[in-house]
Enzyme design. Sequence first.
Site, PDB file in Angstrom:
ATOM      1  N   ALA A 295       0.981  -1.011  -0.511  1.00  0.00           N
ATOM      2  CA  ALA A 295       0.064   0.355   0.599  1.00  0.00           C
ATOM      3  C   ALA A 295       0.527   1.115  -0.617  1.00  0.00           C
ATOM      4  O   ALA A 295       1.908   0.901   0.233  1.00  0.00           O
ATOM      5  CB  ALA A 295      -0.638  -0.331   1.714  1.00  0.00           C
TER       6      ALA A 295
ATOM      7  N   GLY B 260       0.967  -5.602   0.465  1.00  0.00           N
ATOM      8  CA  GLY B 260      -0.706  -5.237   0.427  1.00  0.00           C
ATOM      9  C   GLY B 260       0.066  -5.803  -1.276  1.00  0.00           C
ATOM     10  O   GLY B 260      -1.162  -6.540  -1.585  1.00  0.00           O
TER      11      GLY B 260
ATOM     12  N   GLU C  21       4.808  -5.137   7.037  1.00  0.00           N
ATOM     13  CA  GLU C  21       4.013  -4.217   7.915  1.00  0.00           C
ATOM     14  C   GLU C  21       4.677  -3.394   9.179  1.00  0.00           C
ATOM     15  O   GLU C  21       4.298  -2.426   9.365  1.00  0.00           O
ATOM     16  CB  GLU C  21       2.703  -4.438   7.709  1.00  0.00           C
ATOM     17  CG  GLU C  21       2.117  -3.791   6.515  1.00  0.00           C
ATOM     18  CD  GLU C  21       1.605  -5.619   5.331  1.00  0.00           C
ATOM     19  OE1 GLU C  21       2.525  -6.609   6.030  1.00  0.00           O
ATOM     20  OE2 GLU C  21       0.796  -5.857   4.800  1.00  0.00           O
TER      21      GLU C  21
HETATM   22  N1  CAA Z   1       4.592   3.249  -0.526  1.00  0.00           N
HETATM   23  C1  CAA Z   1       4.925   3.774  -1.346  1.00  0.00           C
HETATM   24  N2  CAA Z   1       6.332   4.191  -2.047  1.00  0.00           N
HETATM   25  C2  CAA Z   1       6.535   3.737  -1.399  1.00  0.00           C
HETATM   26  C3  CAA Z   1       6.789   2.374  -1.427  1.00  0.00           C
HETATM   27  C4  CAA Z   1       5.618   1.979  -0.531  1.00  0.00           C
HETATM   28  N3  CAA Z   1       4.788   1.142  -0.308  1.00  0.00           N
HETATM   29  N4  CAA Z   1       7.814   1.586  -1.646  1.00  0.00           N
HETATM   30  C5  CAA Z   1       8.609   2.342  -2.172  1.00  0.00           C
HETATM   31  N5  CAA Z   1       7.746   3.805  -2.102  1.00  0.00           N
HETATM   32  C6  CAA Z   1       8.552   4.244  -3.365  1.00  0.00           C
HETATM   33  C7  CAA Z   1      10.090   4.104  -1.934  1.00  0.00           C
HETATM   34  O1  CAA Z   1       9.763   5.760  -1.396  1.00  0.00           O
HETATM   35  C8  CAA Z   1      11.040   5.897  -3.789  1.00  0.00           C
HETATM   36  O2  CAA Z   1      10.713   6.420  -3.705  1.00  0.00           O
HETATM   37  P1  CAA Z   1      11.163   7.449  -4.071  1.00  0.00           P
HETATM   38  O3  CAA Z   1      12.437   7.231  -4.955  1.00  0.00           O
HETATM   39  O4  CAA Z   1      10.691   8.896  -4.169  1.00  0.00           O
HETATM   40  O5  CAA Z   1      12.289   7.691  -3.032  1.00  0.00           O
HETATM   41  C9  CAA Z   1      10.566   4.877  -4.659  1.00  0.00           C
HETATM   42  O6  CAA Z   1       9.386   3.324  -4.393  1.00  0.00           O
HETATM   43  C10 CAA Z   1      11.528   3.463  -4.759  1.00  0.00           C
HETATM   44  O7  CAA Z   1      11.650   2.978  -3.528  1.00  0.00           O
HETATM   45  P2  CAA Z   1      13.312   2.815  -2.831  1.00  0.00           P
HETATM   46  O8  CAA Z   1      14.658   3.582  -3.335  1.00  0.00           O
HETATM   47  O9  CAA Z   1      12.817   2.052  -1.421  1.00  0.00           O
HETATM   48  O10 CAA Z   1      13.634   1.103  -3.417  1.00  0.00           O
HETATM   49  P3  CAA Z   1      14.664   0.315  -3.058  1.00  0.00           P
HETATM   50  O11 CAA Z   1      15.437  -0.581  -3.961  1.00  0.00           O
HETATM   51  O12 CAA Z   1      16.109   0.863  -2.262  1.00  0.00           O
HETATM   52  O13 CAA Z   1      14.156  -1.355  -2.025  1.00  0.00           O
HETATM   53  C11 CAA Z   1      11.918  -2.153  -1.121  1.00  0.00           C
HETATM   54  C12 CAA Z   1      12.343  -1.202  -2.875  1.00  0.00           C
HETATM   55  C13 CAA Z   1      12.565  -2.828  -0.541  1.00  0.00           C
HETATM   56  C14 CAA Z   1      10.556  -2.537  -1.705  1.00  0.00           C
HETATM   57  C15 CAA Z   1      11.695  -0.970  -0.242  1.00  0.00           C
HETATM   58  O14 CAA Z   1      10.923   0.233  -1.215  1.00  0.00           O
HETATM   59  C16 CAA Z   1      10.753  -0.921   0.851  1.00  0.00           C
HETATM   60  O15 CAA Z   1      10.209  -0.946   1.457  1.00  0.00           O
HETATM   61  N6  CAA Z   1       9.118  -0.188   0.847  1.00  0.00           N
HETATM   62  C17 CAA Z   1       8.011  -0.400   1.082  1.00  0.00           C
HETATM   63  C18 CAA Z   1       7.941  -2.098   1.537  1.00  0.00           C
HETATM   64  C19 CAA Z   1       6.824  -1.474   3.065  1.00  0.00           C
HETATM   65  O16 CAA Z   1       6.497  -1.981   3.970  1.00  0.00           O
HETATM   66  N7  CAA Z   1       5.353  -2.346   2.469  1.00  0.00           N
HETATM   67  C20 CAA Z   1       4.482  -2.675   3.018  1.00  0.00           C
HETATM   68  C21 CAA Z   1       3.103  -0.825   2.707  1.00  0.00           C
HETATM   69  S1  CAA Z   1       2.454  -1.048   4.402  1.00  0.00           S
HETATM   70  C22 CAA Z   1       1.174  -2.322   3.645  1.00  0.00           C
HETATM   71  O17 CAA Z   1       0.611  -2.662   2.069  1.00  0.00           O
HETATM   72  C23 CAA Z   1      -0.567  -1.728   4.321  1.00  0.00           C
HETATM   73  C24 CAA Z   1      -1.718  -3.310   3.715  1.00  0.00           C
HETATM   74  O18 CAA Z   1      -1.477  -4.238   4.068  1.00  0.00           O
HETATM   75  C25 CAA Z   1      -2.810  -2.567   3.310  1.00  0.00           C
END
Ligand code: CAA
Length: 262
Positions: free
Chosen positions: A69, A113, A136
């Site tokens: 998400a 998500g 999460e």
């Molecule tokens: N939401 C918003 N933006 C996100 C995102 C997310 N879930 N995941 C990645 N992005 C964005 C980053 O902020 C970044 O944006 P900028 O270039 O503007 O800084 C861009 O995508 C690229 O991401 P990274 O630079 O972080 O890329 P990476 O290769 O270094 O890392 C990753 C990849 C490990 C997937 C890392 O992005 C990450 O940990 N993302 C979050 C994962 C997460 O926590 N997901 C769960 C969300 S909560 C949820 O899903 C609730 C539910 O159950 C419904």
Amino acid sequence: MTEPLVLTQTIGEGARRTGVITLHRPKQLNALNDALMDQLGAALQGFDADDGIGCIVVTGSEKAFAAGADISAMAKKTYAEAIAENFIGRNWETILTIRKPVIAAVSGFALGGGCELAMMCDFIIAADTAKFGQPEIKIGIIPGAGGTQRLPRAVGKSKAMDMVLTARMMDAAEAERAGLVSRVVPADKLMDEVLAAADAINALSPASVLLAKSCVNKAFEGGLADGVQHERRIFHSLFATEDQKEGMAAFLEKRKPAWTGR
Ligand code: CAA
């Protein structure tokens, strides 16, 4: 016009083709926001209503199926807002109402998500680059789109607890061993394999495909006794179709069945 957040295309030659939906927020690793989920729901419903489509594929980019998400859209959300807007419930679960098979083609990250969305599809075919996780807990929440329920059913309690509590990622090989994905294929062959699986489904009797899907989902979403009863009723009902007569006759006559969908 604003850029679409999902792309759709129709692939195949036969009477029933495959509808492919590609999540398209590449810069945000396909982070799932409200607008994207609305568009995904509409695309799924459009293909489900189209008689020329037998099977639907949901996919992302090479780097990410979906990284979860959209955290920036959730960061300031209050409890009252989450309830008032029916967050997740409003538009994430349209996929569960789709009657045709939906295959997730996962390459790269399927996190939070994104993993939950893949698990809401009927089965997952993964590239060898795929990584699954429910991270999460690292941002002070828990999975909110069914992850705590579907992951244990897919991989068992111990592994699900490990993933949900430690937030570690599972690679494609582990996901296949654990039963989360049906097959792992080389990344550059992912769409070929998925489209071949979809084609195999497209060639079958549409009634038995829809009903087989509903029965497997009954096993997954409900209890055993209910599920077996549901299956028996559906099984009996298929004897009212011409395709059942044709399918069995063709087997006995050692020829290919000619499905009519009746
Ligand atoms: N939401 C918003 N933006 C996100 C995102 C997310 N879930 N995941 C990645 N992005 C964005 C980053 O902020 C970044 O944006 P900028 O270039 O503007 O800084 C861009 O995508 C690229 O991401 P990274 O630079 O972080 O890329 P990476 O290769 O270094 O890392 C990753 C990849 C490990 C997937 C890392 O992005 C990450 O940990 N993302 C979050 C994962 C997460 O926590 N997901 C769960 C969300 S909560 C949820 O899903 C609730 C539910 O159950 C419904």
